[in-house]
Write an enzyme that holds these catalytic residues in place. Structure first.
Site, PDB file in Angstrom:
ATOM      1  CE  LYS A  29      12.348 -26.382  17.073  1.00 34.45           C
ATOM      2  NZ  LYS A  29      10.932 -26.293  16.670  1.00 34.45           N
TER       3      LYS A  29
ATOM      4  NE  ARG B 116       3.633 -27.105  15.009  1.00 37.42           N
ATOM      5  CZ  ARG B 116       4.810 -26.487  14.953  1.00 37.42           C
ATOM      6  NH1 ARG B 116       5.556 -26.572  13.865  1.00 37.42           N
ATOM      7  NH2 ARG B 116       5.233 -25.764  15.974  1.00 37.42           N
TER       8      ARG B 116
ATOM      9  CE1 TYR C  21      25.660 -44.098 -10.178  1.00 35.79           C
ATOM     10  CE2 TYR C  21      25.517 -42.463  -8.424  1.00 35.79           C
ATOM     11  CZ  TYR C  21      25.930 -43.711  -8.884  1.00 35.79           C
ATOM     12  OH  TYR C  21      26.612 -44.554  -8.045  1.00 35.79           O
TER      13      TYR C  21
ATOM     14  CG  MET D  28      25.034 -42.917  -0.127  1.00 33.43           C
ATOM     15  SD  MET D  28      24.812 -44.696   0.081  1.00 33.43           S
ATOM     16  CE  MET D  28      23.207 -44.941  -0.678  1.00 33.43           C
TER      17      MET D  28
END
Length: 402
Positions: free
Chosen positions: A50, A152, A282, A330
């Site tokens: 999967k 679930r 940053y 990013m």
């Protein structure tokens, strides 16, 4: 007046180097599955492919798993199962995520076993199966998907008797392949009591179904952790997932050897000197204590490197480990090379995999599990390359997928 060049005069598009890649070693998948097949025997192995084969490529992983001795494949959605069929896979395939009312004709026609996780699903399945049987004589296959304690997906205890009775009343329209369920805590040292309870509930569900007249020939409960640690829970089929791709998920690792199949690496695009006292990336979470050489690596959170791992992991460049510093951006992150001036643009920085940190180490730095880190690398900037052995990983083959 403008003129256009003839087609033959069109310039050839330049070929740019791959800056980041996931490398999939199919020999590792084959070897891992052979290990699982040997350990599980006489139970059959349903290899889980999967989520695009845990991001290794569903068809690539499926073929390698079958070559390694798996007899069946498992996926989450019907679309995943159908995709495997269109790619030529003829082995038994089970899918368990679908919505009552969605069309199932193509699923039935491709001989895909469908999981039944609720009364609503049972009713929708029987209705679709009856229509398919009348139209074309197909006898669809179903698996009784029992919730034994994960809470679930799966038939809840309050519906179980009703679902079994309903399916038994309509058993002439379909073929029941068996029951399956999923374990909540088999990977945990303290999970044995919960696993025992789930196993007892699973056995009771099988007994109820058989008492109602349903054939239950191929039942499966064991995920990788149970396959490794609970021989009593292997039943007729086992359902390994992450171990197919080389990960031992046990809280206390076993002595079973698995070979990680995925390597994630990216190019160094530049190096520079950061002067003493200067901050990096940053927020200036990291400052140079002395004049320091750094490298910028072409991989960021848009490509699957969690920002939460900032400053907590290391990479391997030319066989040497270097810490990542500052915030992950990013498109890139920064590595502290110290006083090492040997690294140059174009060198590969291995985040995890061959000749680098283990994915478990990166997962710990990311505050997550290896499963998630395997599925995170993504996007058009991360190529996927398939190799037949670890020796090919450092080759210069072009990316051949994605």
């Amino acid at each position: 007046m403008t003129t256009s060049a003839s087609p033959s005069a069109q310039p050839t598009a330049p070929t740019h180097p791959v800056l980041a890649e996931v490398i999939v070693d199919i020999s590792a998948i084959r070897a891992n599955v052979r290990t699982l097949v040997d350990k599980a025997a006489p139970a059959q192995v349903m290899a889980i492919v999967k989520a695009d084969g845990y991001n290794h490529g569903a068809s690539v992983a499926a073929q390698a798993a079958l070559d390694g001795g798996a007899q069946m494949l498992g996926v989450a959605t019907c679309a995943e199962a159908l995709s495997l069929r269109t790619q030529g896979f003829t082995c038994p395939i089970t899918a368990w995520m679908w919505i009552p009312g969605e069309p199932l004709e193509d699923v039935f026609a491709e001989d895909i076993t469908v999981g039944i996780p609720s009364l609503a699903h049972a009713e929708a399945f029987v209705q679709a199966a009856a229509a398919a049987s009348e139209a074309s004589g197909i006898r669809p296959k179903a698996g009784l998907m029992v919730d034994t304690g994960l809470s679930r997906s799966g038939i809840s205890p309050v519906e179980l008797d009703q679902v079994i009775d309903f399916l038994a009343q309509h058993a002439q329209t379909f073929e029941m392949t068996g029951a399956f369920s999923h374990l909540a805590s088999a990977d945990m040292d303290a999970g044995r009591e919960v696993t025992d309870l789930q196993a007892a509930r699973f056995n009771a569900a099988i007994a109820k179904a058989e008492a109602a007249g349903l054939a239950m020939p191929a039942n499966h409960l064991a995920n990788t952790p149970a396959l490794l640690s609970r021989p009593d829970l292997r039943y007729q089929v086992v359902r390994p997932g992450v171990s197919v791709y080389g990960i031992d998920p046990m809280e206390t690792p076993t002595d079973t050897h698995f070979a990680p199949a995925m390597t994630l690496r990216a190019r160094v695009v530049t190096t520079r000197t950061v002067q003493a006292g200067e901050g990096v990336s940053y927020g200036h979470l990291w400052h140079a204590q002395q004049d320091t050489t750094t490298a910028v690596v072409a991989l960021g959170y848009a490509d699957g490197i969690p920002r939460s791992a900032s400053g907590k992991f290391s990479v391997a460049i030319n066989g040497t480990r270097y810490p990542q510093i500052g915030r992950v951006c990013m498109d890139q992150f920064v590595v502290d090379l110290g006083q090492d001036h040997s690294v140059k643009p174009g060198d590969w920085a291995v985040v995890f995999g061959h000749n680098g940190p283990h994915v478990d180490e990166f997962a710990q730095a990311s505050g997550t599990i290896s499963y998630e880190n395997l599925t995170l690398p993504r996007g058009p900037r991360v190529a996927r390359r398939v190799v037949n052995s670890a020796e090919e990983i450092d080759g210069n083959e072009a990316a051949n997928d994605r």
